[in-house]
Design a protein around this motif. Structure first.
Motif, PDB file in Angstrom:
ATOM      1  N   SER A 180     -37.122  47.914 -61.759  1.00 58.97           N
ATOM      2  CA  SER A 180     -37.585  47.290 -63.001  1.00 58.97           C
ATOM      3  C   SER A 180     -36.626  46.189 -63.437  1.00 58.97           C
ATOM      4  CB  SER A 180     -37.675  48.340 -64.116  1.00 58.97           C
ATOM      5  OG  SER A 180     -38.607  49.357 -63.795  1.00 58.97           O
ATOM      6  N   ARG A 232     -36.250  43.299 -67.040  1.00 59.07           N
ATOM      7  CA  ARG A 232     -36.772  42.766 -68.303  1.00 59.07           C
ATOM      8  C   ARG A 232     -36.382  41.305 -68.404  1.00 59.07           C
ATOM      9  NH1 ARG A 232     -36.262  44.476 -74.706  1.00 59.07           N
ATOM     10  NH2 ARG A 232     -38.333  45.348 -74.324  1.00 59.07           N
ATOM     11  N   TYR A 265     -40.684  39.179 -74.590  1.00 63.22           N
ATOM     12  CA  TYR A 265     -40.140  39.969 -73.501  1.00 63.22           C
ATOM     13  C   TYR A 265     -41.221  40.253 -72.457  1.00 63.22           C
ATOM     14  CZ  TYR A 265     -36.658  40.888 -77.110  1.00 63.22           C
ATOM     15  OH  TYR A 265     -35.715  40.749 -78.096  1.00 63.22           O
ATOM     16  N   ASP A 281     -41.489  43.086 -69.577  1.00 62.43           N
ATOM     17  CA  ASP A 281     -40.963  44.257 -68.882  1.00 62.43           C
ATOM     18  C   ASP A 281     -41.743  44.438 -67.587  1.00 62.43           C
ATOM     19  OD1 ASP A 281     -40.595  45.410 -72.097  1.00 62.43           O
ATOM     20  OD2 ASP A 281     -38.909  45.426 -70.694  1.00 62.43           O
TER      21      ASP A 281
END
Length: 131
Positions: free
Chosen positions: A17, A19, A85, A87
Motif C-alpha cells: 500500500s 498513500r 489523498y 490511498d
C-alpha cells in the motif's frame, strides 16, 4: 497562481500500500472544483490521453474511479488542509506509473472517453510496484 504539490510516491512490493497526497494552493479550495489523479508512463508528459485514476468534487463529494483501480484505491479530501489523498492498496506491477494530481472544473475530464487536459497539473510522483 494555482499550485498542486504531490507527495508520497515510492517503491512498494506487489500487494503493498501507499498513500499519495496533493496539497493545493492559490485558489479557494471551496470553489467548485474537481481534484484527482491521472497516471502516465515514466518519461512521457501528462496530457489529454493520460489515464484518469480517481477524482473527487468539493461541492457534493462525488467520486470517480477508473475500473482498473475500483475496490483497491480510495480518494478523500480534507478541506481544512486543502489536501486530497489517494490511498492505494493491493498494488500490482501494472500500477507502476508517474501519478499526477490535477484540478479542473469538471469531473468528466477523468472519464476515459473524454480527452482534454485539466486546468492545472502537479509535478508528478513516481509509484513503482516491484519485488
Amino acid at each position: 497562481q494555482v499550485q498542486l504539490v504531490e507527495s508520497g510516491g515510492g517503491l512498494v512490493q506487489p500487494g503493498g500500500s501507499l498513500r499519495l497526497s496533493c496539497a493545493a494552493s492559490g485558489f479557494a479550495f471551496d470553489d467548485y472544483y474537481t481534484i484527482g489523479w491521472f497516471r502516465e508512463a515514466p518519461g512521457k508528459k501528462p496530457g489529454k490521453d493520460s489515464e484518469g485514476v480517481a477524482a473527487i468534487t468539493n461541492h457534493d463529494g462525488s467520486i470517480y474511479y477508473a475500473d482498473s483501480v475500483k475496490g483497491r484505491f480510495s480518494i478523500s479530501r480534507d478541506n481544512n488542509k486543502k489536501t486530497v489523498y489517494l490511498d492505494m492498496h493491493n498494488l500490482r506491477p501494472e500500477d507502476t506509473f508517474v501519478y499526477y494530481c490535477a484540478a479542473d472544473s469538471y469531473m468528466n475530464l477523468w472519464y476515459p472517453q473524454i480527452h482534454r487536459e485539466p486546468d492545472y497539473w502537479g509535478q508528478g510522483t513516481q509509484v513503482t510496484v516491484s519485488s
